[in-house]
Design an enzyme around this catalytic site. Structure first.
Site, PDB file in Angstrom:
ATOM      1  N   GLY A 236       1.316  -2.541  -0.911  1.00 37.51           N
ATOM      2  CA  GLY A 236       1.372  -0.724  -0.272  1.00 37.51           C
ATOM      3  C   GLY A 236       0.321  -0.072  -0.889  1.00 37.51           C
ATOM      4  O   GLY A 236       0.866   0.447  -2.298  1.00 37.51           O
TER       5      GLY A 236
ATOM      6  N   PHE B 111       0.273   6.505  -1.257  1.00 37.76           N
ATOM      7  CA  PHE B 111       0.714   7.369  -2.409  1.00 37.76           C
ATOM      8  C   PHE B 111       1.001   6.828  -3.827  1.00 37.76           C
ATOM      9  O   PHE B 111       0.407   7.171  -5.057  1.00 37.76           O
ATOM     10  CB  PHE B 111       1.715   8.367  -1.963  1.00 37.76           C
ATOM     11  CG  PHE B 111       1.355   9.405  -0.910  1.00 37.76           C
ATOM     12  CD1 PHE B 111       0.252  10.527  -1.234  1.00 37.76           C
ATOM     13  CD2 PHE B 111       1.967  10.017   0.440  1.00 37.76           C
ATOM     14  CE1 PHE B 111      -0.635  11.257  -0.487  1.00 37.76           C
ATOM     15  CE2 PHE B 111       1.036  11.097   0.912  1.00 37.76           C
ATOM     16  CZ  PHE B 111       0.391  11.446   0.957  1.00 37.76           C
TER      17      PHE B 111
ATOM     18  N   HIS C 174      20.117   4.071  -6.745  1.00 40.72           N
ATOM     19  CA  HIS C 174      19.487   5.699  -6.966  1.00 40.72           C
ATOM     20  C   HIS C 174      19.987   6.514  -5.469  1.00 40.72           C
ATOM     21  O   HIS C 174      19.071   6.144  -4.928  1.00 40.72           O
ATOM     22  CB  HIS C 174      17.520   5.115  -6.660  1.00 40.72           C
ATOM     23  CG  HIS C 174      17.076   5.545  -6.923  1.00 40.72           C
ATOM     24  ND1 HIS C 174      16.406   7.092  -7.557  1.00 40.72           N
ATOM     25  CD2 HIS C 174      15.666   5.909  -6.091  1.00 40.72           C
ATOM     26  CE1 HIS C 174      15.564   7.132  -7.303  1.00 40.72           C
ATOM     27  NE2 HIS C 174      15.210   7.018  -6.533  1.00 40.72           N
TER      28      HIS C 174
HETATM   29  N1  NAD Z   1      12.410   3.852  -6.602  1.00 40.76           N
HETATM   30  C1  NAD Z   1      12.190   4.968  -6.735  1.00 40.76           C
HETATM   31  O1  NAD Z   1      12.459   5.319  -7.304  1.00 40.76           O
HETATM   32  C2  NAD Z   1      11.230   5.278  -5.101  1.00 40.76           C
HETATM   33  C3  NAD Z   1      10.240   6.977  -5.447  1.00 40.76           C
HETATM   34  C4  NAD Z   1       9.302   6.659  -5.332  1.00 40.76           C
HETATM   35  C5  NAD Z   1       9.003   6.149  -3.928  1.00 40.76           C
HETATM   36  N2  NAD Z   1       9.912   4.737  -3.204  1.00 40.76           N
HETATM   37  C6  NAD Z   1      10.411   4.530  -1.820  1.00 40.76           C
HETATM   38  O2  NAD Z   1       8.810   4.035  -2.117  1.00 40.76           O
HETATM   39  C7  NAD Z   1       8.269   3.526  -1.018  1.00 40.76           C
HETATM   40  C8  NAD Z   1       6.365   3.975  -0.260  1.00 40.76           C
HETATM   41  O3  NAD Z   1       6.620   5.154  -0.301  1.00 40.76           O
HETATM   42  P1  NAD Z   1       4.863   5.953  -0.544  1.00 40.76           P
HETATM   43  O4  NAD Z   1       4.900   7.478  -1.378  1.00 40.76           O
HETATM   44  O5  NAD Z   1       4.135   5.086  -1.707  1.00 40.76           O
HETATM   45  O6  NAD Z   1       5.394   5.630   0.927  1.00 40.76           O
HETATM   46  P2  NAD Z   1       3.209   6.035   1.616  1.00 40.76           P
HETATM   47  O7  NAD Z   1       4.389   5.914   2.830  1.00 40.76           O
HETATM   48  O8  NAD Z   1       2.013   6.972   1.379  1.00 40.76           O
HETATM   49  O9  NAD Z   1       2.895   4.758   1.467  1.00 40.76           O
HETATM   50  C9  NAD Z   1       3.757   3.431   2.298  1.00 40.76           C
HETATM   51  C10 NAD Z   1       2.643   2.241   1.993  1.00 40.76           C
HETATM   52  O10 NAD Z   1       3.255   0.978   2.498  1.00 40.76           O
HETATM   53  C11 NAD Z   1       2.398   0.143   3.391  1.00 40.76           C
HETATM   54  N3  NAD Z   1       3.296  -0.805   3.911  1.00 40.76           N
HETATM   55  C12 NAD Z   1       3.976  -0.326   5.205  1.00 40.76           C
HETATM   56  N4  NAD Z   1       3.986  -1.883   5.674  1.00 40.76           N
HETATM   57  C13 NAD Z   1       3.507  -2.615   4.910  1.00 40.76           C
HETATM   58  C14 NAD Z   1       3.272  -3.864   4.599  1.00 40.76           C
HETATM   59  N5  NAD Z   1       4.051  -4.997   5.593  1.00 40.76           N
HETATM   60  N6  NAD Z   1       2.412  -4.556   4.128  1.00 40.76           N
HETATM   61  C15 NAD Z   1       1.498  -3.897   3.191  1.00 40.76           C
HETATM   62  N7  NAD Z   1       1.748  -2.745   2.962  1.00 40.76           N
HETATM   63  C16 NAD Z   1       2.497  -2.388   4.092  1.00 40.76           C
HETATM   64  C17 NAD Z   1       1.509   1.615   4.457  1.00 40.76           C
HETATM   65  O11 NAD Z   1       0.274   0.782   5.187  1.00 40.76           O
HETATM   66  C18 NAD Z   1       1.612   2.769   3.406  1.00 40.76           C
HETATM   67  O12 NAD Z   1       0.251   2.417   2.893  1.00 40.76           O
HETATM   68  C19 NAD Z   1       8.954   4.682   0.407  1.00 40.76           C
HETATM   69  O13 NAD Z   1      10.422   3.424   0.930  1.00 40.76           O
HETATM   70  C20 NAD Z   1       9.877   5.114  -0.708  1.00 40.76           C
HETATM   71  O14 NAD Z   1      11.185   5.792  -0.349  1.00 40.76           O
HETATM   72  C21 NAD Z   1      10.520   4.388  -4.558  1.00 40.76           C
HETATM   73  O1  LMR Z   2      13.502  10.827  -2.972  1.00 38.06           O
HETATM   74  C1  LMR Z   2      12.945  10.019  -2.374  1.00 38.06           C
HETATM   75  O2  LMR Z   2      13.267   9.416  -1.104  1.00 38.06           O
HETATM   76  C2  LMR Z   2      12.025   8.925  -3.531  1.00 38.06           C
HETATM   77  C3  LMR Z   2      12.141   8.321  -4.344  1.00 38.06           C
HETATM   78  O3  LMR Z   2      13.263   7.786  -4.230  1.00 38.06           O
HETATM   79  C4  LMR Z   2      12.570   9.218  -5.669  1.00 38.06           C
HETATM   80  O4  LMR Z   2      13.870   9.228  -5.971  1.00 38.06           O
HETATM   81  O5  LMR Z   2      11.371  10.869  -5.679  1.00 38.06           O
END
Ligand code: NAD
Ligand code: LMR
EC number: 1.1.1.37
Length: 313
Positions: A12, A15, A180
């Site tokens: 991924g 961001f 979370h």
């Molecule tokens: N656990 C946490 O604390 C936390 C914190 C922030 C974000 N997140 C989660 O992390 C995930 C990503 O967030 P983001 O802001 O980077 O999103 P984003 O949309 O900027 O990036 C996600 C990336 O995943 C890629 N992707 C989708 N399917 C894929 C696959 N099969 N193989 C490889 N890559 C693939 C997309 O093309 C994209 O570039 C989200 O689900 C978000 O909710 C979790």
């Molecule tokens: O809140 C979200 O959807 C992204 C992440 O889990 C966060 O806590 O920032």
């Protein structure tokens, strides 16, 4: 003889993934492979090359490779999974469950083939359930499947406490456990500023406001950004976990771990205090809780269970 650097794959390249890759390189934790879907191969290569070219300016030595080919991830020591969709204002993390379960499962099936000895850290939301999905798809031992939530939730909590007291973040210690989601459990009784319990320093109503703000901290950022979710603090959290593992630091860090009896829960992935070292989760700390704290933990555990049910049927 060539020195073998650690190899870290970030799946991924959005961001959180791109920001994580950059921070990993800046800390010289290893060579980084940034992997996204074939349709985004060129932008992924472009991001990786751009980061590589920042190396001479910032003085880091790390190979950074952009790809959509899992062969490039072969033999990774650590795989970080950020693949999936992020929520937008008005959505909960749980709304992402079906889409992201499919993505995480397919990513893990590839990771299992090319990096069977890796330690996998999952970020994709809803992360407690996605860690469960990853565990099932990978078939790795539980110490090598770790979810990220607690470092970030704790970081938010400590940020708000340090702001309240107008003191350095370095002197504020505490922990958030549980799922979370909006019923996560900041452990106020185990929170200190300069070694002093915060209950002696901050009025109860202000502590309650900080607890509530922590619980909705992800949503606060989602509403401000308007089209995506947080990524700087999430990336920093992933990097802290990676560093603890690669340097075998045995840090006590809240992570999402498989609970098999701890806190009275079974077959549940949820955030708890763990010791992170070269073997991944080396220990789960089953700390003493008051009745109120346990009631709060039961509530968040139920929420997580309900989301896991969606993906397990
Ligand atoms: N656990 C946490 O604390 C936390 C914190 C922030 C974000 N997140 C989660 O992390 C995930 C990503 O967030 P983001 O802001 O980077 O999103 P984003 O949309 O900027 O990036 C996600 C990336 O995943 C890629 N992707 C989708 N399917 C894929 C696959 N099969 N193989 C490889 N890559 C693939 C997309 O093309 C994209 O570039 C989200 O689900 C978000 O909710 C979790
Ligand atoms: O809140 C979200 O959807 C992204 C992440 O889990 C966060 O806590 O920032």
């Amino acid at each position: 003889m060539a020195i073998r650097r650690n190899k870290i794959t970030v799946v991924g390249a959005g961001f959180t993934g791109a920001t994580t890759a950059l921070m990993l390189a800046q800390k010289e934790l290893g060579d980084v492979v940034l992997l996204d879907i074939p349709q985004l191969e060129n932008p992924t290569k472009g991001k990786a090359l751009d980061m590589l070219e920042a190396g001479p300016v910032q003085g880091y030595d790390a190979q950074i490779t952009g790809t959509s080919n899992y062969e490039d991830a072969a033999g990774s020591d650590i795989v970080i999974i950020t693949a999936g969709i992020a929520r937008k204002p008005g959505m909960s993390r749980d709304d992402l469950v079906n889409t992201n379960a499919g993505i995480v499962k397919s990513v893990c099936e590839n990771v299992r083939e090319v990096a069977p000895d890796s330690i996998v850290i999952i970020l994709s939301n809803p992360v407690d359930a996605m860690t469960y999905v990853a565990y099932q798809a990978l078939g790795f031992p539980k110490n090598r499947v770790i979810g990220q939530s607690g470092v970030l939730d704790t970081a938010r909590y400590l940020t708000f406490i340090s702001q309240e007291l107008n003191v350095s973040v370095e002197d504020v210690k505490g922990v958030v456990i549980g799922g979370h989601g909006d019923d996560m459990v900041p452990l106020v009784r185990y929170t200190y500023a300069g070694g002093v319990p915060i209950e002696k320093l901050i009025p109860a109503d202000r502590i309650e406001a900080i607890v509530q703000r922590t619980r909705t901290g992800g949503g606060e950022i989602v509403n401000l950004l308007g089209n995506g979710s947080a990524y700087y603090a999430p990336a920093a959290s992933l990097v802290q976990m990676t560093e603890a593992i690669l340097k075998d630091k045995k840090r006590i860090i809240p992570t999402i771990a498989l609970l098999e009896g701890e806190y009275g829960y079974d077959n549940l992935f949820m955030g708890v205090l763990t010791v992170l070292g070269a073997n991944g989760i080396e220990k789960i700390l089953d700390i003493e809780l008051t009745e109120d704290e346990k009631t709060a933990l039961d509530k968040t555990a139920n929420s997580v269970r309900n989301v896991i049910k969606v993906v397990t049927g």
